[in-house]
Design a protein around this motif. Structure first.
Motif, PDB file in Angstrom:
ATOM      1  N   UNK A  84       2.953   4.153  12.258  1.00 49.41           N
ATOM      2  CA  UNK A  84       2.427   3.576  11.525  1.00 49.41           C
ATOM      3  C   UNK A  84       3.392   2.815  10.521  1.00 49.41           C
ATOM      4  N   UNK A  85       2.804   1.950   9.784  1.00 49.21           N
ATOM      5  CA  UNK A  85       3.926   1.094   8.698  1.00 49.21           C
ATOM      6  C   UNK A  85       3.033   0.520   7.634  1.00 49.21           C
ATOM      7  N   UNK A  86       3.758  -0.421   7.051  1.00 44.15           N
ATOM      8  CA  UNK A  86       3.151  -1.015   5.829  1.00 44.15           C
ATOM      9  C   UNK A  86       3.876  -2.419   5.540  1.00 44.15           C
ATOM     10  N   UNK A  87       3.206  -3.515   5.462  1.00 45.13           N
ATOM     11  CA  UNK A  87       3.864  -4.873   4.931  1.00 45.13           C
ATOM     12  C   UNK A  87       2.947  -5.285   3.843  1.00 45.13           C
ATOM     13  N   UNK A  88       3.571  -6.200   3.099  1.00 46.40           N
ATOM     14  CA  UNK A  88       2.824  -6.899   2.121  1.00 46.40           C
ATOM     15  C   UNK A  88       3.257  -8.402   1.759  1.00 46.40           C
ATOM     16  N   UNK A  89       2.566  -9.298   1.960  1.00 42.23           N
ATOM     17  CA  UNK A  89       2.991 -10.785   1.454  1.00 42.23           C
ATOM     18  C   UNK A  89       2.285 -11.315   0.579  1.00 42.23           C
ATOM     19  N   UNK A  90       3.100 -12.295  -0.133  1.00 42.05           N
ATOM     20  CA  UNK A  90       2.433 -13.035  -1.076  1.00 42.05           C
ATOM     21  C   UNK A  90       2.459 -14.704  -0.633  1.00 42.05           C
ATOM     22  N   UNK A  91       1.261 -15.225  -0.539  1.00 42.90           N
ATOM     23  CA  UNK A  91       1.496 -16.497  -0.232  1.00 42.90           C
ATOM     24  C   UNK A  91       0.570 -17.554  -0.991  1.00 42.90           C
ATOM     25  N   UNK A 121      -1.914 -12.043  -2.774  1.00 44.18           N
ATOM     26  CA  UNK A 121      -1.178 -11.226  -2.133  1.00 44.18           C
ATOM     27  C   UNK A 121      -1.701 -10.178  -1.214  1.00 44.18           C
ATOM     28  N   UNK A 122      -1.530  -9.985  -0.137  1.00 43.84           N
ATOM     29  CA  UNK A 122      -2.157  -9.137   0.979  1.00 43.84           C
ATOM     30  C   UNK A 122      -1.244  -8.162   1.335  1.00 43.84           C
ATOM     31  N   UNK A 123      -1.541  -6.823   1.217  1.00 49.01           N
ATOM     32  CA  UNK A 123      -0.868  -5.601   1.726  1.00 49.01           C
ATOM     33  C   UNK A 123      -1.642  -5.041   3.086  1.00 49.01           C
TER      34      UNK A 123
END
Ligand code: PMV
Length: 353
Positions: A10-17, A50-52
């Motif tokens: 498992x893991x986690x990423x977050x981006x803002x676009x 922003x989406x995590x």
């Protein structure tokens, strides 16, 4: 496609676009979200999503891709179902989705009900998260990350393909830029006069009401529009003209094309069958005031429109002080509750911790 061996499950990423505003408009599509004409847009800065994404590599590929979706802190089943359906429909392009269970949280920096189309920022932020996961868990990953994110964003919402690119993006094959593509957007900011790196886009919210006809229904109506072929040729020609104007820093030529593009987009809506109007009386009043002000002052300010009533006011950074009184005295009263989003050309998406 194989998942790397021995990696965390498992893991986690977050981006803002950011969102973007088209100068030459995409209107009409075919096949799997391919554009019937090329488009070019400024990537914005302040209007963004922003989406995590918390992901788990799942055992059973039959389980749903989305396990939970929260929008602005609250579970949102309608959005969850939409994204679930969309991601399921692109598994052939992105087989990694078969192996993932995703918990998503998304929020916009601009009010959801402001009348600003959020699909470009939302779809590009989601695409960046998924492509980032793909990049870190797929064995022998050799893809071009930005292109891949642009493809996934495009499949979600055509205009979103351009939001993953900084400053200025071109999407769609055309007669002027040989490496432009229908699958993904490409960067063009480095090829234009630096005035266009610092353009402002003040979004005047004339109405926050939901649009009477959605973008997807609007694109579809181009199929039966008697002017469609002429429009596609005109858009291609306008791209050539705007590229020349932007390379040489010719603001008058830039303004001429940008305003004709906005008017053409809405003219196409008015002559669709059934016909419809997305402009409001105050949209037209803003347009008239912008044009009179420009005639009187020679300040290079112009307008463009999305598929809606709100007006995007575009101008070079150097004229900010001269425009501020005009905007607050003459344009703000025409907006709903003095609502304006001040934005400018931006540097594209950011990965957050
Ligand atoms: O990306 P869509 O399907 O919501 O289409 C958006 C089309 C316009 O915003 C009207 C023009 C454009 O090129 O962004």
């Amino acid at each position: 496609m194989k998942i790397k061996k021995g990696i965390a499950q498992e893991g986690f990423v977050k981006w803002e676009s950011p969102s973007n505003i088209a100068l030459v408009k995409y209107w009409g599509k075919y096949g799997r979200q391919y554009p019937t004409n090329p488009s070019i847009s400024f990537t914005l800065s302040n209007a963004k999503t922003s989406t995590s994404c918390k992901y788990t590599i799942k055992e059973n590929s039959q389980d749903p891709i989305i396990s939970n979706f929260k929008f602005e802190g609250k579970e949102n089943l309608a959005f969850e179902n939409r994204i679930q359906k969309f991601l399921t429909s692109v598994i052939d392009y992105f087989p990694v989705l078969n192996q993932l269970s995703l918990e998503l949280e998304s929020e916009n920096t601009f009010p959801h009900s402001s009348g600003i189309a959020s699909s470009a920022s939302a779809m590009s932020a989601l695409a960046l998260c998924i492509c980032d996961i793909e990049k870190s868990i797929v064995e022998d990953y050799k893809e071009n990350f930005t292109q891949r994110a642009s493809i996934l964003a495009r499949l979600g919402s055509g205009s979103a393909s351009r939001s993953v690119i900084e400053k200025l993006a071109i999407w769609g094959k055309n007669d002027f830029v040989a490496h432009a593509d229908n699958d993904y957007a490409i960067a063009f900011g480095d090829n234009v006069h630096t005035d266009f790196h610092k353009y402002h886009d003040d979004i005047l919210i004339v109405s926050k009401n939901e649009k009477s006809v959605s973008s997807s229904a609007g694109h579809k109506l181009m199929d039966g529009n008697p002017y469609a072929e002429a429009r596609y040729q005109d858009a291609n020609k306008n791209l050539g003209l705007i590229l020349n104007a932007m390379k040489s820093g010719d603001h008058d030529a830039f303004i001429h094309i940008v305003e004709r593009e906005a008017m053409s987009l809405h003219a196409l809506m008015m002559c669709s069958d059934p016909s419809y109007i997305l402009m409001e009386p105050n949209t037209i009043e803003v347009i008239n005031r912008v044009r009179s002000f420009r005639r009187e002052t020679n300040i290079p300010v112009c307008f463009t429109l999305d598929a809606g009533p709100n007006v995007h006011l575009l101008y070079p950074d150097d004229y900010t002080d001269k425009l501020t009184p005009f905007i607050s005295e003459q344009l703000m009263p025409l907006t709903q509750n003095h609502n304006i989003i001040r934005d400018h050309v931006g540097n594209g998406p950011t990965k957050l911790d």
